[in-house]
Scaffold this motif. Structure first.
Motif, PDB file in Angstrom:
ATOM      1  N   MET A 135      -1.638  -8.905   2.924  1.00  0.00           N
ATOM      2  CA  MET A 135      -2.043  -7.867   1.986  1.00  0.00           C
ATOM      3  C   MET A 135      -1.146  -6.633   2.119  1.00  0.00           C
ATOM      4  O   MET A 135      -0.657  -6.088   1.126  1.00  0.00           O
ATOM      5  CB  MET A 135      -3.505  -7.482   2.252  1.00  0.00           C
ATOM      6  CG  MET A 135      -4.045  -6.455   1.271  1.00  0.00           C
ATOM      7  SD  MET A 135      -4.102  -7.102  -0.408  1.00  0.00           S
ATOM      8  CE  MET A 135      -4.765  -5.683  -1.287  1.00  0.00           C
ATOM      9  N   LYS A 136      -0.934  -6.176   3.352  1.00  0.00           N
ATOM     10  CA  LYS A 136      -0.076  -5.020   3.577  1.00  0.00           C
ATOM     11  C   LYS A 136       1.354  -5.306   3.133  1.00  0.00           C
ATOM     12  O   LYS A 136       2.046  -4.428   2.609  1.00  0.00           O
ATOM     13  CB  LYS A 136      -0.102  -4.627   5.056  1.00  0.00           C
ATOM     14  CG  LYS A 136      -1.435  -4.041   5.516  1.00  0.00           C
ATOM     15  CD  LYS A 136      -1.364  -3.606   6.959  1.00  0.00           C
ATOM     16  CE  LYS A 136      -2.679  -2.987   7.421  1.00  0.00           C
ATOM     17  NZ  LYS A 136      -2.629  -2.555   8.840  1.00  0.00           N
ATOM     18  N   GLU A 137       1.790  -6.558   3.361  1.00  0.00           N
ATOM     19  CA  GLU A 137       3.143  -6.940   2.955  1.00  0.00           C
ATOM     20  C   GLU A 137       3.296  -6.861   1.435  1.00  0.00           C
ATOM     21  O   GLU A 137       4.319  -6.389   0.928  1.00  0.00           O
ATOM     22  CB  GLU A 137       3.449  -8.356   3.441  1.00  0.00           C
ATOM     23  CG  GLU A 137       4.852  -8.824   3.078  1.00  0.00           C
ATOM     24  CD  GLU A 137       5.111 -10.249   3.502  1.00  0.00           C
ATOM     25  OE1 GLU A 137       6.127 -10.823   3.078  1.00  0.00           O
ATOM     26  OE2 GLU A 137       4.272 -10.795   4.265  1.00  0.00           O
ATOM     27  N   ASN A 138       2.257  -7.308   0.728  1.00  0.00           N
ATOM     28  CA  ASN A 138       2.300  -7.244  -0.733  1.00  0.00           C
ATOM     29  C   ASN A 138       2.323  -5.797  -1.232  1.00  0.00           C
ATOM     30  O   ASN A 138       3.020  -5.477  -2.193  1.00  0.00           O
ATOM     31  CB  ASN A 138       1.093  -7.969  -1.329  1.00  0.00           C
ATOM     32  CG  ASN A 138       1.189  -9.476  -1.174  1.00  0.00           C
ATOM     33  OD1 ASN A 138       2.279 -10.021  -0.988  1.00  0.00           O
ATOM     34  ND2 ASN A 138       0.049 -10.145  -1.231  1.00  0.00           N
ATOM     35  N   ILE A 139       1.543  -4.929  -0.589  1.00  0.00           N
ATOM     36  CA  ILE A 139       1.515  -3.524  -0.980  1.00  0.00           C
ATOM     37  C   ILE A 139       2.877  -2.881  -0.762  1.00  0.00           C
ATOM     38  O   ILE A 139       3.373  -2.118  -1.612  1.00  0.00           O
ATOM     39  CB  ILE A 139       0.423  -2.766  -0.192  1.00  0.00           C
ATOM     40  CG1 ILE A 139      -0.967  -3.270  -0.597  1.00  0.00           C
ATOM     41  CG2 ILE A 139       0.531  -1.264  -0.441  1.00  0.00           C
ATOM     42  CD1 ILE A 139      -2.093  -2.668   0.206  1.00  0.00           C
ATOM     43  N   LYS A 140       3.512  -3.189   0.372  1.00  0.00           N
ATOM     44  CA  LYS A 140       4.841  -2.650   0.648  1.00  0.00           C
ATOM     45  C   LYS A 140       5.851  -3.162  -0.371  1.00  0.00           C
ATOM     46  O   LYS A 140       6.712  -2.410  -0.852  1.00  0.00           O
ATOM     47  CB  LYS A 140       5.284  -3.032   2.062  1.00  0.00           C
ATOM     48  CG  LYS A 140       4.529  -2.319   3.176  1.00  0.00           C
ATOM     49  CD  LYS A 140       5.050  -2.745   4.539  1.00  0.00           C
ATOM     50  CE  LYS A 140       4.299  -2.033   5.659  1.00  0.00           C
ATOM     51  NZ  LYS A 140       4.782  -2.465   7.003  1.00  0.00           N
ATOM     52  N   TYR A 141       5.734  -4.451  -0.707  1.00  0.00           N
ATOM     53  CA  TYR A 141       6.643  -5.046  -1.692  1.00  0.00           C
ATOM     54  C   TYR A 141       6.486  -4.359  -3.045  1.00  0.00           C
ATOM     55  O   TYR A 141       7.477  -3.999  -3.694  1.00  0.00           O
ATOM     56  CB  TYR A 141       6.343  -6.546  -1.822  1.00  0.00           C
ATOM     57  CG  TYR A 141       7.052  -7.205  -2.981  1.00  0.00           C
ATOM     58  CD1 TYR A 141       8.379  -7.614  -2.870  1.00  0.00           C
ATOM     59  CD2 TYR A 141       6.390  -7.418  -4.189  1.00  0.00           C
ATOM     60  CE1 TYR A 141       9.029  -8.212  -3.928  1.00  0.00           C
ATOM     61  CE2 TYR A 141       7.034  -8.023  -5.259  1.00  0.00           C
ATOM     62  CZ  TYR A 141       8.349  -8.420  -5.117  1.00  0.00           C
ATOM     63  OH  TYR A 141       8.984  -9.014  -6.187  1.00  0.00           O
ATOM     64  N   LEU A 142       5.243  -4.151  -3.482  1.00  0.00           N
ATOM     65  CA  LEU A 142       4.992  -3.520  -4.779  1.00  0.00           C
ATOM     66  C   LEU A 142       5.446  -2.061  -4.781  1.00  0.00           C
ATOM     67  O   LEU A 142       5.937  -1.557  -5.797  1.00  0.00           O
ATOM     68  CB  LEU A 142       3.500  -3.606  -5.119  1.00  0.00           C
ATOM     69  CG  LEU A 142       2.983  -5.014  -5.427  1.00  0.00           C
ATOM     70  CD1 LEU A 142       1.466  -5.008  -5.537  1.00  0.00           C
ATOM     71  CD2 LEU A 142       3.599  -5.537  -6.723  1.00  0.00           C
ATOM     72  N   THR A 143       5.288  -1.382  -3.645  1.00  0.00           N
ATOM     73  CA  THR A 143       5.747   0.009  -3.549  1.00  0.00           C
ATOM     74  C   THR A 143       7.255   0.095  -3.692  1.00  0.00           C
ATOM     75  O   THR A 143       7.787   0.937  -4.428  1.00  0.00           O
ATOM     76  CB  THR A 143       5.318   0.625  -2.208  1.00  0.00           C
ATOM     77  OG1 THR A 143       3.890   0.555  -2.091  1.00  0.00           O
ATOM     78  CG2 THR A 143       5.755   2.074  -2.125  1.00  0.00           C
ATOM     79  N   ARG A 144       7.968  -0.802  -2.983  1.00  0.00           N
ATOM     80  CA  ARG A 144       9.434  -0.826  -3.081  1.00  0.00           C
ATOM     81  C   ARG A 144       9.868  -1.193  -4.498  1.00  0.00           C
ATOM     82  O   ARG A 144      10.810  -0.600  -5.045  1.00  0.00           O
ATOM     83  CB  ARG A 144      10.022  -1.834  -2.090  1.00  0.00           C
ATOM     84  CG  ARG A 144       9.892  -1.434  -0.627  1.00  0.00           C
ATOM     85  CD  ARG A 144      10.810  -2.274   0.244  1.00  0.00           C
ATOM     86  NE  ARG A 144      10.554  -3.696   0.086  1.00  0.00           N
ATOM     87  CZ  ARG A 144       9.714  -4.399   0.825  1.00  0.00           C
ATOM     88  NH1 ARG A 144       9.027  -3.797   1.796  1.00  0.00           N
ATOM     89  NH2 ARG A 144       9.553  -5.697   0.625  1.00  0.00           N
ATOM     90  N   LEU A 145       9.172  -2.151  -5.091  1.00  0.00           N
ATOM     91  CA  LEU A 145       9.530  -2.596  -6.435  1.00  0.00           C
ATOM     92  C   LEU A 145       9.289  -1.492  -7.464  1.00  0.00           C
ATOM     93  O   LEU A 145      10.089  -1.291  -8.384  1.00  0.00           O
ATOM     94  CB  LEU A 145       8.712  -3.843  -6.796  1.00  0.00           C
ATOM     95  CG  LEU A 145       9.134  -4.601  -8.060  1.00  0.00           C
ATOM     96  CD1 LEU A 145      10.588  -5.034  -7.960  1.00  0.00           C
ATOM     97  CD2 LEU A 145       8.231  -5.809  -8.270  1.00  0.00           C
ATOM     98  N   THR A 146       8.185  -0.769  -7.311  1.00  0.00           N
ATOM     99  CA  THR A 146       7.896   0.345  -8.217  1.00  0.00           C
ATOM    100  C   THR A 146       8.971   1.418  -8.116  1.00  0.00           C
ATOM    101  O   THR A 146       9.410   1.971  -9.134  1.00  0.00           O
ATOM    102  CB  THR A 146       6.519   0.951  -7.894  1.00  0.00           C
ATOM    103  OG1 THR A 146       5.510  -0.050  -8.029  1.00  0.00           O
ATOM    104  CG2 THR A 146       6.202   2.098  -8.833  1.00  0.00           C
ATOM    105  N   ALA A 147       9.396   1.715  -6.900  1.00  0.00           N
ATOM    106  CA  ALA A 147      10.454   2.714  -6.705  1.00  0.00           C
ATOM    107  C   ALA A 147      11.760   2.246  -7.341  1.00  0.00           C
ATOM    108  O   ALA A 147      12.490   3.038  -7.952  1.00  0.00           O
ATOM    109  CB  ALA A 147      10.652   2.980  -5.211  1.00  0.00           C
ATOM    110  N   MET A 148      12.032   0.947  -7.201  1.00  0.00           N
ATOM    111  CA  MET A 148      13.265   0.396  -7.756  1.00  0.00           C
ATOM    112  C   MET A 148      13.287   0.491  -9.278  1.00  0.00           C
ATOM    113  O   MET A 148      14.266   0.949  -9.884  1.00  0.00           O
ATOM    114  CB  MET A 148      13.431  -1.063  -7.338  1.00  0.00           C
ATOM    115  CG  MET A 148      14.728  -1.707  -7.842  1.00  0.00           C
ATOM    116  SD  MET A 148      14.693  -3.513  -7.733  1.00  0.00           S
ATOM    117  CE  MET A 148      13.537  -3.905  -9.057  1.00  0.00           C
ATOM    118  N   VAL A 149      12.196   0.070  -9.938  1.00  0.00           N
ATOM    119  CA  VAL A 149      12.179   0.078 -11.409  1.00  0.00           C
ATOM    120  C   VAL A 149      12.106   1.508 -11.945  1.00  0.00           C
ATOM    121  O   VAL A 149      12.620   1.792 -13.036  1.00  0.00           O
ATOM    122  CB  VAL A 149      11.014  -0.770 -11.964  1.00  0.00           C
ATOM    123  CG1 VAL A 149      11.192  -2.223 -11.575  1.00  0.00           C
ATOM    124  CG2 VAL A 149       9.663  -0.251 -11.510  1.00  0.00           C
TER     125      VAL A 149
END
Length: 220
Positions: free
Chosen positions: A1-15
């Motif tokens: 779950m934490k890994e997914n949140i980190k992934y989505l945070t990085r992805l949001t910053a990227m886009v």
């Protein structure tokens, strides 16, 4: 779950960074094109009629003396809005594309399973109670809102839910596995519609260049 949140945070910053870069490049060109087009149109207008006139009379003279160029200038002005519109669509498509291809199994599918399992319209026997596509969409949307979760994932699923076609589904079929049908349709829609494409932005840029050339060289 934490890994997914980190992934989505990085992805949001990227886009978000991609969106800013697109608007900085294409948006700046669009704004500059607006001012250049206006300058080219006004510089040849009879100064005896417009030298002491306000902005409105000068624009009226511009449309009278150069109607074609003035219409092209208005279209260039509209392009500023279109740049923001298509850059937004591009980054959303990029976001969906990355999530679907990178984390579909761990992010998209678990949420789909959760909202589908909690929707009465998709339970066995519901097809005999006169449900239709509208009922399915409404119940799934309500279930999605009640589950909470990451806002981007919810928006992606809601986006797909509104656009998947259910016209080919026989809701009267007692053997219909509606939960699987909905799930497969959403996943397939996301895969098919998430290829990011900058073509509209480049087309807008090309139109602006051609319009400016026409305005500069032709006195119409």
């Amino acid at each position: 779950m934490k890994e997914n949140i980190k992934y989505l945070t990085r992805l949001t910053a990227m886009v978000t960074g991609t969106w800013l870069k697109l608007n900085l490049f294409f948006g700046s060109i669009s704004v500059i094109s607006v001012f250049l087009g206006l300058f080219f149109l006004l510089k040849d207008i009879d100064s005896g009629h417009s030298g002491h006139a306000g902005a409105a009379p000068a624009l009226i003279l511009m449309f009278i003396q150069k109607p074609v160029g003035s219409i092209l200038w208005l279209l260039i002005l509209v392009c500023v809005y279109l740049v923001f519109l298509f850059s937004g669509k591009y980054v959303i498509s990029k976001l969906i594309n990355r999530i679907v291809h990178d984390k579909s199994e761990t992010i998209i599918i678990p949420i789909l399973d959760k909202i589908i399992s909690g929707t009465k319209a998709l339970q066995p026997g519901a097809v005999r109670k006169g449900i239709d596509a509208a009922v399915v969409r409404i119940q799934l949307s309500k279930q999605l809102k009640s589950e909470g979760g990451h806002k981007w994932i919810n928006r992606i699923i809601h986006f797909a839910l509104k656009r998947i076609s259910l016209d080919d589904v026989d809701f009267a079929d007692p053997e219909l596995k509606l939960d699987m049908v909905i799930k497969n349709k959403i996943l397939q829609f996301l895969k098919d519609s998430s290829d990011p494409d900058k073509t509209p932005l480049w087309c807008i840029l090309g139109f602006q260049c051609l319009a400016l050339l026409f305005i500069y060289f032709f006195p119409y």
